[in-house]
Design a protein around this motif. Structure first.
Motif, PDB file in Angstrom:
ATOM      1  N   VAL A  23      10.007  -7.575  15.730  1.00 27.61           N
ATOM      2  CA  VAL A  23       9.264  -7.740  14.220  1.00 27.61           C
ATOM      3  C   VAL A  23       7.907  -8.391  14.390  1.00 27.61           C
ATOM      4  O   VAL A  23       8.097  -9.636  15.023  1.00 27.61           O
ATOM      5  CB  VAL A  23       9.782  -7.785  13.266  1.00 27.61           C
ATOM      6  N   ILE A  24       6.628  -7.787  14.509  1.00 25.16           N
ATOM      7  CA  ILE A  24       5.573  -8.778  14.601  1.00 25.16           C
ATOM      8  C   ILE A  24       5.066  -8.995  13.334  1.00 25.16           C
ATOM      9  O   ILE A  24       5.147  -8.147  12.563  1.00 25.16           O
ATOM     10  CB  ILE A  24       4.444  -7.697  15.509  1.00 25.16           C
ATOM     11  N   PRO A  25       4.686 -10.052  13.093  1.00 28.00           N
ATOM     12  CA  PRO A  25       4.121 -10.706  11.837  1.00 28.00           C
ATOM     13  C   PRO A  25       2.861  -9.767  11.448  1.00 28.00           C
ATOM     14  O   PRO A  25       1.898  -9.562  12.296  1.00 28.00           O
ATOM     15  CB  PRO A  25       3.407 -11.871  11.890  1.00 28.00           C
ATOM     16  N   HIS A  26       2.779  -9.680  10.130  1.00 26.05           N
ATOM     17  CA  HIS A  26       1.519  -8.734   9.598  1.00 26.05           C
ATOM     18  C   HIS A  26       0.178  -9.387   9.858  1.00 26.05           C
ATOM     19  O   HIS A  26       0.064 -10.545  10.061  1.00 26.05           O
ATOM     20  CB  HIS A  26       1.603  -8.631   7.891  1.00 26.05           C
ATOM     21  N   TYR A  27      -0.656  -8.385  10.055  1.00 29.01           N
ATOM     22  CA  TYR A  27      -2.069  -9.321  10.627  1.00 29.01           C
ATOM     23  C   TYR A  27      -2.974 -10.061   9.466  1.00 29.01           C
ATOM     24  O   TYR A  27      -3.768 -10.715   9.779  1.00 29.01           O
ATOM     25  CB  TYR A  27      -3.234  -8.144  11.091  1.00 29.01           C
ATOM     26  N   GLU A  28      -2.427  -9.852   8.273  1.00 28.96           N
ATOM     27  CA  GLU A  28      -3.026 -10.759   7.365  1.00 28.96           C
ATOM     28  C   GLU A  28      -2.315 -11.132   6.280  1.00 28.96           C
ATOM     29  O   GLU A  28      -1.060 -11.132   6.206  1.00 28.96           O
ATOM     30  CB  GLU A  28      -4.185  -9.902   6.616  1.00 28.96           C
ATOM     31  N   LYS A  29      -2.894 -12.459   5.509  1.00 29.29           N
ATOM     32  CA  LYS A  29      -1.818 -13.010   4.594  1.00 29.29           C
ATOM     33  C   LYS A  29      -1.159 -12.052   3.662  1.00 29.29           C
ATOM     34  O   LYS A  29      -1.828 -11.133   3.094  1.00 29.29           O
ATOM     35  CB  LYS A  29      -2.740 -13.967   3.887  1.00 29.29           C
ATOM     36  N   VAL A  30      -0.058 -12.276   3.172  1.00 35.05           N
ATOM     37  CA  VAL A  30       0.721 -11.603   2.375  1.00 35.05           C
ATOM     38  C   VAL A  30       1.208 -12.186   0.931  1.00 35.05           C
ATOM     39  O   VAL A  30       1.457 -13.383   1.130  1.00 35.05           O
ATOM     40  CB  VAL A  30       2.063 -11.258   2.916  1.00 35.05           C
ATOM     41  N   ASP A  31       0.689 -11.699  -0.223  1.00 32.43           N
ATOM     42  CA  ASP A  31       1.318 -12.258  -1.559  1.00 32.43           C
ATOM     43  C   ASP A  31       2.622 -12.290  -1.809  1.00 32.43           C
ATOM     44  O   ASP A  31       3.078 -11.284  -1.643  1.00 32.43           O
ATOM     45  CB  ASP A  31       0.121 -11.484  -2.637  1.00 32.43           C
ATOM     46  N   GLY A  32       3.289 -13.571  -2.080  1.00 33.82           N
ATOM     47  CA  GLY A  32       4.692 -13.384  -2.455  1.00 33.82           C
ATOM     48  C   GLY A  32       5.113 -12.627  -3.415  1.00 33.82           C
ATOM     49  O   GLY A  32       6.162 -12.140  -3.315  1.00 33.82           O
ATOM     50  N   LYS A  33       4.412 -12.718  -4.738  1.00 32.83           N
ATOM     51  CA  LYS A  33       4.689 -11.743  -5.689  1.00 32.83           C
ATOM     52  C   LYS A  33       4.798 -10.438  -5.473  1.00 32.83           C
ATOM     53  O   LYS A  33       5.460  -9.693  -6.225  1.00 32.83           O
ATOM     54  CB  LYS A  33       3.988 -12.187  -6.986  1.00 32.83           C
ATOM     55  N   ILE A  94      19.819  -3.872   2.887  1.00 28.56           N
ATOM     56  CA  ILE A  94      19.427  -5.271   3.262  1.00 28.56           C
ATOM     57  C   ILE A  94      19.091  -5.629   4.826  1.00 28.56           C
ATOM     58  O   ILE A  94      18.332  -6.271   5.203  1.00 28.56           O
ATOM     59  CB  ILE A  94      20.592  -6.264   2.733  1.00 28.56           C
ATOM     60  N   SER A  95      19.884  -4.775   5.431  1.00 31.71           N
ATOM     61  CA  SER A  95      20.083  -4.806   6.848  1.00 31.71           C
ATOM     62  C   SER A  95      18.559  -4.295   7.471  1.00 31.71           C
ATOM     63  O   SER A  95      18.200  -4.734   8.426  1.00 31.71           O
ATOM     64  CB  SER A  95      21.065  -4.072   7.530  1.00 31.71           C
ATOM     65  N   LEU A  96      18.007  -3.504   6.727  1.00 32.94           N
ATOM     66  CA  LEU A  96      16.682  -2.992   7.184  1.00 32.94           C
ATOM     67  C   LEU A  96      15.419  -3.852   6.758  1.00 32.94           C
ATOM     68  O   LEU A  96      14.335  -3.522   7.097  1.00 32.94           O
ATOM     69  CB  LEU A  96      16.555  -1.602   6.414  1.00 32.94           C
ATOM     70  N   LEU A  97      15.804  -4.946   5.993  1.00 36.58           N
ATOM     71  CA  LEU A  97      14.632  -5.781   5.517  1.00 36.58           C
ATOM     72  C   LEU A  97      14.689  -7.182   5.635  1.00 36.58           C
ATOM     73  O   LEU A  97      14.094  -8.041   5.766  1.00 36.58           O
ATOM     74  CB  LEU A  97      14.772  -5.679   3.891  1.00 36.58           C
ATOM     75  N   THR A  98      15.931  -7.683   6.116  1.00 35.11           N
ATOM     76  CA  THR A  98      16.105  -9.084   6.554  1.00 35.11           C
ATOM     77  C   THR A  98      15.946  -9.454   7.706  1.00 35.11           C
ATOM     78  O   THR A  98      15.254  -8.711   8.530  1.00 35.11           O
ATOM     79  CB  THR A  98      17.701  -9.267   6.419  1.00 35.11           C
ATOM     80  N   ASN A  99      15.778 -10.900   7.887  1.00 39.41           N
ATOM     81  CA  ASN A  99      15.330 -11.546   9.193  1.00 39.41           C
ATOM     82  C   ASN A  99      16.272 -11.344  10.119  1.00 39.41           C
ATOM     83  O   ASN A  99      17.332 -11.908  10.149  1.00 39.41           O
ATOM     84  CB  ASN A  99      14.777 -12.924   8.845  1.00 39.41           C
ATOM     85  N   LYS A 100      16.089 -10.991  11.445  1.00 38.34           N
ATOM     86  CA  LYS A 100      17.098 -10.885  12.363  1.00 38.34           C
ATOM     87  C   LYS A 100      18.534 -10.233  12.212  1.00 38.34           C
ATOM     88  O   LYS A 100      19.382 -11.125  11.998  1.00 38.34           O
ATOM     89  CB  LYS A 100      17.427 -12.233  13.041  1.00 38.34           C
ATOM     90  N   LEU A 226       7.633  -3.669   6.016  1.00 36.55           N
ATOM     91  CA  LEU A 226       8.112  -4.828   5.118  1.00 36.55           C
ATOM     92  C   LEU A 226       8.525  -6.102   5.794  1.00 36.55           C
ATOM     93  O   LEU A 226       8.257  -7.176   5.223  1.00 36.55           O
ATOM     94  CB  LEU A 226       9.177  -4.189   4.124  1.00 36.55           C
ATOM     95  N   GLN A 227       9.467  -5.860   6.645  1.00 33.01           N
ATOM     96  CA  GLN A 227       9.725  -6.908   7.598  1.00 33.01           C
ATOM     97  C   GLN A 227       8.749  -7.747   8.234  1.00 33.01           C
ATOM     98  O   GLN A 227       8.623  -8.888   8.122  1.00 33.01           O
ATOM     99  CB  GLN A 227      10.756  -6.432   8.648  1.00 33.01           C
ATOM    100  N   SER A 228       7.571  -6.998   8.539  1.00 35.60           N
ATOM    101  CA  SER A 228       6.369  -7.451   9.365  1.00 35.60           C
ATOM    102  C   SER A 228       5.558  -8.450   8.289  1.00 35.60           C
ATOM    103  O   SER A 228       5.034  -9.440   8.544  1.00 35.60           O
ATOM    104  CB  SER A 228       5.486  -6.381   9.752  1.00 35.60           C
ATOM    105  N   LYS A 229       5.776  -7.755   7.138  1.00 31.70           N
ATOM    106  CA  LYS A 229       4.980  -8.598   5.869  1.00 31.70           C
ATOM    107  C   LYS A 229       5.825  -9.903   5.414  1.00 31.70           C
ATOM    108  O   LYS A 229       5.207 -10.824   5.253  1.00 31.70           O
ATOM    109  CB  LYS A 229       4.827  -7.613   4.629  1.00 31.70           C
ATOM    110  N   LEU A 230       7.027  -9.682   5.435  1.00 31.25           N
ATOM    111  CA  LEU A 230       7.804 -10.683   5.009  1.00 31.25           C
ATOM    112  C   LEU A 230       7.787 -12.013   6.082  1.00 31.25           C
ATOM    113  O   LEU A 230       7.852 -13.035   5.771  1.00 31.25           O
ATOM    114  CB  LEU A 230       9.149 -10.255   4.862  1.00 31.25           C
ATOM    115  N   LEU A 231       7.584 -11.722   7.489  1.00 27.45           N
ATOM    116  CA  LEU A 231       7.613 -12.509   8.549  1.00 27.45           C
ATOM    117  C   LEU A 231       6.128 -13.213   8.140  1.00 27.45           C
ATOM    118  O   LEU A 231       6.192 -14.479   8.559  1.00 27.45           O
ATOM    119  CB  LEU A 231       7.722 -11.624   9.918  1.00 27.45           C
ATOM    120  N   ARG A 232       5.174 -12.527   8.032  1.00 30.18           N
ATOM    121  CA  ARG A 232       3.910 -13.216   7.907  1.00 30.18           C
ATOM    122  C   ARG A 232       3.786 -14.368   6.689  1.00 30.18           C
ATOM    123  O   ARG A 232       3.321 -15.203   6.676  1.00 30.18           O
ATOM    124  CB  ARG A 232       2.677 -12.165   7.780  1.00 30.18           C
TER     125      ARG A 232
END
Length: 371
Positions: A23-33, A94-100, A226-232
């Motif tokens: 998973v690669i972090p999203h290219y721009e900042k992501v709003d938590g809410k 959950i498995s499709l969205l969590t970290n590692k 979504l994983q990319s956004k969560l990582l960022r």
């Protein structure tokens, strides 16, 4: 090759070892809410869950990206009284969205030790009712999951080299979610869980939900995004790892809910977590109340019992030994649990001594009402 590059080359790669796309972090900042709201929407799109549960699952997913910011990582326990209640579906989401994520139906102590130490993954264990069926054989695995609840958790195994034996230590701190029928038969592990109790729902409600098509790579791109956004988000967010918790929450409850509370507080939604968590406290209290009522049936081998005698017999069971951080259930705890049934301690005379306690007849109507 320098020493640093040699070390880097020797370090195992989580994605390669487990055959998972990186998973690669999203290219721009992501709003938590915004990402929280999107997670809740996606969960509701595919699963039928009781009120508040999608929000809890969403916050738990977010915590897997920042869990090492906190002293504790709560285990998530998806349980139900029978098959067909949607546990595996929720765990798959959950498995499709969590970290590692590592979605498994069976694991060994050595595999968990290796992965936890090297990768800090999110273990997602399905059908744990079978995995933990034999309490004795699963003890070592349960002990490892217990230790991994806390940041300084460590596992140990013996290794031999040239006929010499030495201990080898593994860090065990990592997020874990369980899915299975009924409660986990290990009270110490259960105590470290946020417990979501699922029930069967009507077929009409299920038909209205989208189906997970995990075999289609194009379909999965949404989850990867979504994983990319969560990582960022995890790289940019600042969280209060020692955030002040509500005064009326017990210590262990605070340990489990602090990461979720701190995440929600970062986007001004902590009140939602307070209201949701209080519902869990009420559910947990109801379970404890009924358990002690039913266990009293075995305790009352005479017409009268002092509270101290009552507690001494209950404390022969591991469940009650875990009260008050392993000090056992006390007469005050007992009185609080029995109060909702209108059962209150009274002065009980036995021989020449009088202490607070209970009479069997106080319990009989409630045993009949609750089977």
């Amino acid at each position: 090759m320098t020493k640093d590059s040699e070390k880097q080359a020797e370090k195992p790669d989580f994605y390669k070892v487990n055959h998972i796309p990186e998973v690669i972090p999203h290219y721009e900042k992501v709003d938590g809410k915004a990402i929280f709201t999107e997670l809740v929407f996606v969960i509701k799109q595919y699963a039928v869950l009781p009120e508040h549960y999608p929000e809890v699952v969403a916050l738990w997913i977010m915590h897997t990206y920042v869990f090492d910011e906190f002293a504790y990582t709560p285990r998530l326990n998806l349980c139900s009284p029978e098959k067909g209640c949607g546990k595996s579906t929720v765990l798959q989401i959950i498995s499709l969205l969590t970290n590692k994520p590592l979605l498994r139906q069976s694991v060994t102590k050595s595999s968990v030790q290796y992965n936890a130490h090297h990768f800090k993954p999110t273990y997602l264990l399905d059908e744990v009712d079978m995995m933990f069926k034999d309490k004795d054989s699963s003890h070592a695995l349960v002990a490892l999951f217990n230790s991994g609840h806390q940041f300084n958790g460590v596992g140990e195994k013996g290794v031999s080299s040239n006929k010499d034996w030495r201990p080898e230590y593994f860090k065990s701190f990592c997020p874990v979610a369980f899915s299975g029928i009924k409660d986990i038969p290990h009270p110490t592990l259960q105590d470290r869980c946020i417990i979501l109790k699922l029930q069967k729902v009507s077929k009409d409600k299920i038909r209205n939900k989208d189906k997970l098509k995990t075999h289609k790579s194009k379909y999965l791109s949404r989850f990867v995004s979504l994983q990319s956004k969560l990582l960022r988000w995890s790289q940019d967010v600042e969280l209060d790892d020692d955030v002040e918790m509500p005064d009326d929450w017990e210590a262990r409850f605070c340990d489990n809910w602090r990461p979720l509370y701190a995440i929600a507080k970062s986007f001004d939604c902590e009140q939602m977590v307070i209201e949701t968590a209080n519902n869990f406290i009420e559910e947990d209290d109801d379970d404890k109340n009924l358990k002690v009522l039913k266990d009293a049936l075995e305790v009352f081998d005479e017409e009268k019992k002092w509270s101290s005698e009552f507690c001494a017999e209950l404390n022969t069971e591991i469940y009650y030994q875990n009260f008050n951080y392993n000090k056992g259930i006390t007469p005050d705890n007992l009185a609080k649990l029995l109060k909702p049934f209108g059962i209150r301690p009274k002065s009980i005379r036995k021989g020449e001594k009088t202490y607070k306690g209970y009479e069997r007849k106080q319990f009989v109507p409630h045993w009949q009402a609750h089977g």
